[in-house]
Design a protein around this motif. Sequence first.
Motif, short mmCIF file in Angstrom:
data_model
loop_
_atom_site.label_atom_id
_atom_site.label_comp_id
_atom_site.label_asym_id
_atom_site.label_seq_id
_atom_site.Cartn_x
_atom_site.Cartn_y
_atom_site.Cartn_z
N VAL A 107 -38.33 19.86 -34.73
CA VAL A 107 -38.89 19.65 -33.39
C VAL A 107 -37.92 20.27 -32.39
N ASP A 108 -38.41 21.22 -31.61
CA ASP A 108 -37.56 21.85 -30.59
C ASP A 108 -37.88 21.37 -29.18
N VAL A 109 -39.13 21.03 -28.96
CA VAL A 109 -39.57 20.68 -27.60
C VAL A 109 -40.55 19.51 -27.68
N MET A 110 -40.38 18.54 -26.80
CA MET A 110 -41.37 17.48 -26.62
C MET A 110 -41.91 17.56 -25.20
N VAL A 111 -43.21 17.75 -25.08
CA VAL A 111 -43.87 17.68 -23.77
C VAL A 111 -44.60 16.34 -23.71
N SER A 112 -44.06 15.40 -22.95
CA SER A 112 -44.67 14.08 -22.83
C SER A 112 -45.66 14.12 -21.67
N GLY B 185 -45.00 4.91 -23.05
CA GLY B 185 -45.40 5.96 -24.01
C GLY B 185 -44.48 7.16 -23.90
N GLY B 186 -44.21 7.58 -22.68
CA GLY B 186 -43.30 8.72 -22.47
C GLY B 186 -41.89 8.41 -22.95
N TYR B 187 -41.45 7.19 -22.69
CA TYR B 187 -40.11 6.79 -23.11
C TYR B 187 -39.96 6.89 -24.63
N PHE B 188 -40.90 6.29 -25.35
CA PHE B 188 -40.78 6.26 -26.81
C PHE B 188 -40.95 7.65 -27.43
N MET B 189 -41.85 8.45 -26.87
CA MET B 189 -42.02 9.81 -27.37
C MET B 189 -40.72 10.62 -27.19
N CYS B 190 -40.15 10.53 -26.01
CA CYS B 190 -38.92 11.29 -25.74
C CYS B 190 -37.77 10.78 -26.60
N GLN B 191 -37.71 9.47 -26.79
CA GLN B 191 -36.63 8.90 -27.61
C GLN B 191 -36.77 9.37 -29.06
N ALA C 84 -35.46 20.51 -25.98
CA ALA C 84 -35.91 20.29 -24.60
C ALA C 84 -36.96 19.18 -24.55
N LEU C 85 -36.76 18.27 -23.61
CA LEU C 85 -37.77 17.25 -23.29
C LEU C 85 -38.35 17.61 -21.93
N ILE C 86 -39.67 17.58 -21.85
CA ILE C 86 -40.34 17.86 -20.58
C ILE C 86 -41.35 16.75 -20.33
N ALA C 87 -41.17 16.04 -19.22
CA ALA C 87 -42.13 14.98 -18.87
C ALA C 87 -43.10 15.51 -17.83
N VAL C 88 -44.38 15.27 -18.06
CA VAL C 88 -45.37 15.59 -17.02
C VAL C 88 -45.41 14.37 -16.09
N ALA D 174 -39.38 24.96 -21.41
CA ALA D 174 -39.20 24.84 -22.86
C ALA D 174 -38.34 25.97 -23.43
N SER D 175 -38.27 27.06 -22.70
CA SER D 175 -37.68 28.28 -23.25
C SER D 175 -36.18 28.39 -22.97
N ASP D 176 -35.55 29.33 -23.66
CA ASP D 176 -34.12 29.56 -23.44
C ASP D 176 -33.85 30.21 -22.09
N MET D 177 -34.90 30.70 -21.40
CA MET D 177 -34.70 31.18 -20.03
C MET D 177 -34.21 30.06 -19.13
N ALA D 178 -34.51 28.82 -19.51
CA ALA D 178 -34.09 27.66 -18.73
C ALA D 178 -32.87 26.98 -19.37
N ALA D 179 -32.04 27.76 -20.06
CA ALA D 179 -30.93 27.20 -20.86
C ALA D 179 -29.96 26.37 -20.03
N TYR D 180 -29.86 26.64 -18.72
CA TYR D 180 -28.91 25.88 -17.88
C TYR D 180 -29.65 24.97 -16.89
N VAL D 181 -30.91 24.69 -17.19
CA VAL D 181 -31.72 23.82 -16.33
C VAL D 181 -31.89 22.47 -17.01
N THR D 182 -31.29 21.43 -16.45
CA THR D 182 -31.52 20.08 -16.97
C THR D 182 -31.42 19.07 -15.84
N GLY D 183 -32.20 18.01 -15.94
CA GLY D 183 -32.23 17.01 -14.87
C GLY D 183 -33.03 17.47 -13.67
#
Length: 254
Positions: free
Chosen positions: A85-90, A118-124, A138-142, A231-240
Amino acid sequence: MKLLDGKTVLVTGASTGIGRAAAVGAAKAGADVVINYHSRDDDAAACIAEIEAAGQRGLAIKGDVAAPETATEFVAKAVEAFGKVDVMVSNAGICPFHSFLDMPVETVQRTMQVNLLGGYFMCQAAANQMVAQGHGGALIAVSSISALVGGEYQTHYTPTKAGLHSLMQSTAIALGKYNIRCNSVLPGTILTEINKDDLADEAKRKYMEGRIPLGRLGQAEDLAGPIVFLASDMAAYVTGAALLVDGGAFVNLQ
Ligand SMILES: NC(=O)C1=CN([C@@H]2O[C@H](COP(=O)(O)OP(=O)(O)OC[C@H]3O[C@@H](n4cnc5c(N)ncnc54)[C@H](O)[C@@H]3O)[C@@H](O)[C@H]2O)C=CC1
Ligand SMILES: C[C@H](O)[C@@H]1OC(=O)[C@H](O)[C@@H]1O
């Protein structure tokens, strides 16, 4: 080389709307995609067909995100099928519009359970898998523009979206040491099933359109690009981070 080549992307609530657009967008960007869906087998199958038409592998797993075990099962089945699993889109969510003073207890509880817990448990569950794999993710929450502003008939809903936004900020700190990036997208008003009844009111729909500098309500596909980017490595320094995808509605005071 595509943006998500070699990645396995998981998306919850992906048989319709934004989730489906994100799942298909990820496949078009080169990812294998595992979708969670709640009830409509035909819609889930149609989503998988679109993923496969993009030349990628797809798998649909049924489950209610409100149950914590759905998350562990979803991640385990994804790993069983595609190895990682590389990416979770909640994304899964509900918004049963209702007035505040007579809001039924069950409506509040269900909205919180589906959207926030639901989002919490999926991301965890995804994060635990990513930590075990040892190569980040990468975790991405909608979330929503509604994380930042209120809605008269959404008093049970907007706190869940603020909660997801906050969850991504805290997990960004908790998971940075594992190179797991955590971000949210904040859609504005997007034409999907969640607001079909609300926007059937012509006056309301016109009012919402009038608030948007880009001059139109959003389509589910408007979220695909921002989600693929995060989700991509273009956003490698994007978090929070939280990315508004609202046609400019939020900044339009006057
Ligand atoms: N449409 C909009 O204007 C906006 C939507 N959002 C958020 O986007 C997300 C997706 O919604 P849309 O695509 O707009 O509507 P939608 O109704 O098409 O999608 C929601 C999806 O979540 C699924 N779902 C609902 N309960 C579930 C459960 N217990 N377990 C698993 N899946 C479940 C539904 O089956 C559906 O596929 C939601 O979290 C919503 O809050 C955020 C901002 C604006
Ligand atoms: C369902 C609503 O139309 C939609 O949900 C959100 O999160 C947006 O802010 C809109 O209110």
